[in-house]
Design a protein around this motif. Structure first.
Motif, PDB file in Angstrom:
ATOM      1  N   PHE A 269       0.834  -1.201   0.000  1.00 16.42           N
ATOM      2  CA  PHE A 269       0.000   0.000   0.000  1.00 16.42           C
ATOM      3  C   PHE A 269       0.871   1.254   0.000  1.00 16.42           C
ATOM      4  N   THR A 270       2.003   1.210   0.714  1.00 15.01           N
ATOM      5  CA  THR A 270       2.929   2.342   0.724  1.00 15.01           C
ATOM      6  C   THR A 270       3.427   2.659  -0.680  1.00 15.01           C
ATOM      7  N   LEU A 271       3.782   1.610  -1.416  1.00 14.76           N
ATOM      8  CA  LEU A 271       4.281   1.788  -2.783  1.00 14.76           C
ATOM      9  C   LEU A 271       3.207   2.383  -3.688  1.00 14.76           C
ATOM     10  N   ILE A 272       1.991   1.883  -3.578  1.00 18.31           N
ATOM     11  CA  ILE A 272       0.888   2.380  -4.416  1.00 18.31           C
ATOM     12  C   ILE A 272       0.540   3.819  -4.035  1.00 18.31           C
ATOM     13  N   ALA A 273       0.433   4.090  -2.731  1.00 17.18           N
ATOM     14  CA  ALA A 273       0.102   5.445  -2.273  1.00 17.18           C
ATOM     15  C   ALA A 273       1.178   6.435  -2.690  1.00 17.18           C
ATOM     16  N   GLY A 274       2.433   6.008  -2.655  1.00 16.23           N
ATOM     17  CA  GLY A 274       3.516   6.890  -3.081  1.00 16.23           C
ATOM     18  C   GLY A 274       3.411   7.253  -4.553  1.00 16.23           C
ATOM     19  N   ALA A 275       3.016   6.280  -5.375  1.00 14.35           N
ATOM     20  CA  ALA A 275       2.854   6.557  -6.807  1.00 14.35           C
ATOM     21  C   ALA A 275       1.714   7.544  -7.052  1.00 14.35           C
ATOM     22  N   VAL A 276       0.615   7.365  -6.338  1.00 15.06           N
ATOM     23  CA  VAL A 276      -0.523   8.281  -6.488  1.00 15.06           C
ATOM     24  C   VAL A 276      -0.127   9.686  -6.041  1.00 15.06           C
ATOM     25  N   TRP A 277       0.582   9.772  -4.922  1.00  9.55           N
ATOM     26  CA  TRP A 277       1.025  11.075  -4.419  1.00  9.55           C
ATOM     27  C   TRP A 277       1.997  11.736  -5.398  1.00  9.55           C
ATOM     28  N   GLU A 279       2.066  11.438  -8.591  1.00  7.39           N
ATOM     29  CA  GLU A 279       1.310  11.973  -9.744  1.00  7.39           C
ATOM     30  C   GLU A 279       0.666  13.309  -9.379  1.00  7.39           C
ATOM     31  N   ARG A 280       0.170  13.401  -8.136  1.00  6.49           N
ATOM     32  CA  ARG A 280      -0.438  14.654  -7.699  1.00  6.49           C
ATOM     33  C   ARG A 280       0.606  15.761  -7.540  1.00  6.49           C
ATOM     34  N   ALA A 281       1.794  15.408  -7.040  1.00  2.00           N
ATOM     35  CA  ALA A 281       2.808  16.421  -6.734  1.00  2.00           C
ATOM     36  C   ALA A 281       3.674  16.790  -7.938  1.00  2.00           C
ATOM     37  N   TRP A 282       4.041  15.787  -8.751  1.00  2.00           N
ATOM     38  CA  TRP A 282       5.004  16.020  -9.820  1.00  2.00           C
ATOM     39  C   TRP A 282       4.477  15.676 -11.210  1.00  2.00           C
ATOM     40  N   GLY A 283       3.237  15.222 -11.302  1.00  2.00           N
ATOM     41  CA  GLY A 283       2.634  14.941 -12.602  1.00  2.00           C
ATOM     42  C   GLY A 283       3.056  13.635 -13.223  1.00  2.00           C
ATOM     43  N   ARG A 284       3.638  12.707 -12.454  1.00  2.00           N
ATOM     44  CA  ARG A 284       3.957  11.371 -12.969  1.00  2.00           C
ATOM     45  C   ARG A 284       3.899  10.378 -11.832  1.00  2.00           C
ATOM     46  N   TYR A 285       3.543   9.130 -12.166  1.00  2.46           N
ATOM     47  CA  TYR A 285       3.424   8.086 -11.144  1.00  2.46           C
ATOM     48  C   TYR A 285       4.788   7.503 -10.757  1.00  2.46           C
ATOM     49  N   TRP A 286       5.700   7.484 -11.695  1.00  2.00           N
ATOM     50  CA  TRP A 286       7.000   6.855 -11.457  1.00  2.00           C
ATOM     51  C   TRP A 286       8.073   7.624 -12.209  1.00  2.00           C
ATOM     52  N   GLY A 287       9.196   7.904 -11.522  1.00  2.00           N
ATOM     53  CA  GLY A 287      10.245   8.671 -12.176  1.00  2.00           C
ATOM     54  C   GLY A 287      11.646   8.151 -11.908  1.00  2.00           C
TER      55      GLY A 287
END
Length: 350
Positions: A269-277, A279-287
């Motif tokens: 859940f931490t990994l998934i929540a981090g990806a969602v966050w 996207e909200r903060a930097w406009g991408r799910y994974w970088g």
């Protein structure tokens, strides 16, 4: 934002107070291990116990019966001692051992230290006007609080107080390093952290770490117990004697597996929540940020541990080492990545 420096000072004093109480708890747990090592052994179902006189109970009664010279009263006494010893070993393996006075004192001090620790964490949050885990000092404060909290909570289902030296020792070490090296005054949040996901993402990561830390500790004890069980009875009497009173290696492995599964669910859940966050903060799910990569590496290691144990039959030492490597990666992510790698997640506050 209402930043109260006085409350922050009180919080810091409470942190030092909690460390002092935890240190006394650590000493009490260590005394309990010393008491376990001092007990005289006798073989019972692969573990050891003694009769009232300190002699091997099972061997005394069996030899007396074989040669026909032991008085009936003596045989009855040794048989009763065997039953008491078997009951004690069974209680240990089932997690129902009442424990020595030092063990009880250690656990009581752990609860007291946890309450002081909780007050310190809450006051830090009130002083900052937000959740108390926005930098490395605050995360250390909250993470250790949750590790100790999980340790206390699991006692309801299973007596794992024998892990007290590890859990409390680790918590005191992290708190000591954090207060000396990571402490920063309360400052406003960076824009990227001003999100509800700060509450969810970081708290669940701390919760996952709490369960995985206990699984890590059990895996270490499992390796020691497995080595002891391979030794002859003569060597068992002089090497790692405190392990005689602990659950078998197989039992320790099963307990570690259960805790690691719970921790793995929270880490997922931490990994998934981090990806969602992200996207909200930097406009991408994974970088491919360093922190993102190491969080994923930890997930892969524990996924491999669970898969290998469940489907490939990786039991015993191999599964224990996988769990140890997984938690070592968490510690690396918490320390080295936070301190020496630069990236979008550089929020240590240092």
């Amino acid at each position: 934002m209402n930043v109260n420096a006085e409350l922050d000072t009180i919080s810091l004093v409470l942190v030092y107070s909690a460390m002092a109480v935890y240190t006394l708890a650590f000493i009490s747990y260590a005394l309990d291990l010393a008491r376990r090592s001092a007990d005289k052994p006798a073989k019972i179902d692969g573990l050891v116990a003694t009769d009232a006189g300190g002699a091997p109970a099972a061997r005394s009664s069996s030899v007396g019966a074989a040669i026909g010279t032991a008085p009936t009263a003596t045989v009855a006494r040794t048989t009763a001692a065997e039953r008491r010893g078997e009951g004690a070993v069974r209680a240990v393996r089932e997690g129902r051992e009442k424990g020595s006075p030092s063990l009880k004192v250690g656990f009581s001090l752990t609860v007291l230290g946890f309450l002081i620790h909780l007050a310190a964490d809450v006051l830090r949050g009130i002083a900052a006007g937000r959740v108390p885990w926005a930098n490395m000092y605050e995360f250390s404060l909250t993470m250790t609080l949750i590790i100790v909290g999980v340790f206390i909570a699991v006692q309801v289902k299973q007596d794992l107080r024998f892990l007290g030296t590890f859990v409390i020792g680790l918590s005191v070490l992290i708190l000591g390093v954090s207060t000396v090296g990571f402490y920063v005054s309360v400052i406003p949040l960076p824009p990227a952290l001003q999100s509800p996901w700060l509450v969810i993402h970081v708290f669940v990561a701390s919760l996952a770490t709490g369960f995985l830390a206990l699984g890590f500790a059990l895996s270490i004890v499992q390796l020691l117990q497995y080595r002891r069980e391979l030794l002859s009875l003569e060597l068992q009497a002089v090497k790692l004697r405190f392990l005689r009173s602990l659950p078998s290696a197989e039992r320790l492995e099963n307990l570690a597996y259960r805790l690691n599964i719970v921790g793995f669910i929270f880490w997922t859940f931490t990994l998934i929540a981090g990806a969602v966050w992200a996207e909200r903060a930097w406009g991408r799910y994974w970088g491919w940020d360093t922190k993102e990569v190491w969080t994923f590496i930890v997930w892969v290691l524990y996924a491999g541990y669970i898969h290998a144990r469940a489907t490939r039959g990786w039991r015993g030492n191999r599964s224990a080492w996988l769990a140890i490597i997984g938690f070592s990666a968490i510690l690396f992510n918490y320390t080295v990545v936070n301190l020496f790698f630069k990236g979008l997640h550089a929020y240590s506050g240092l």
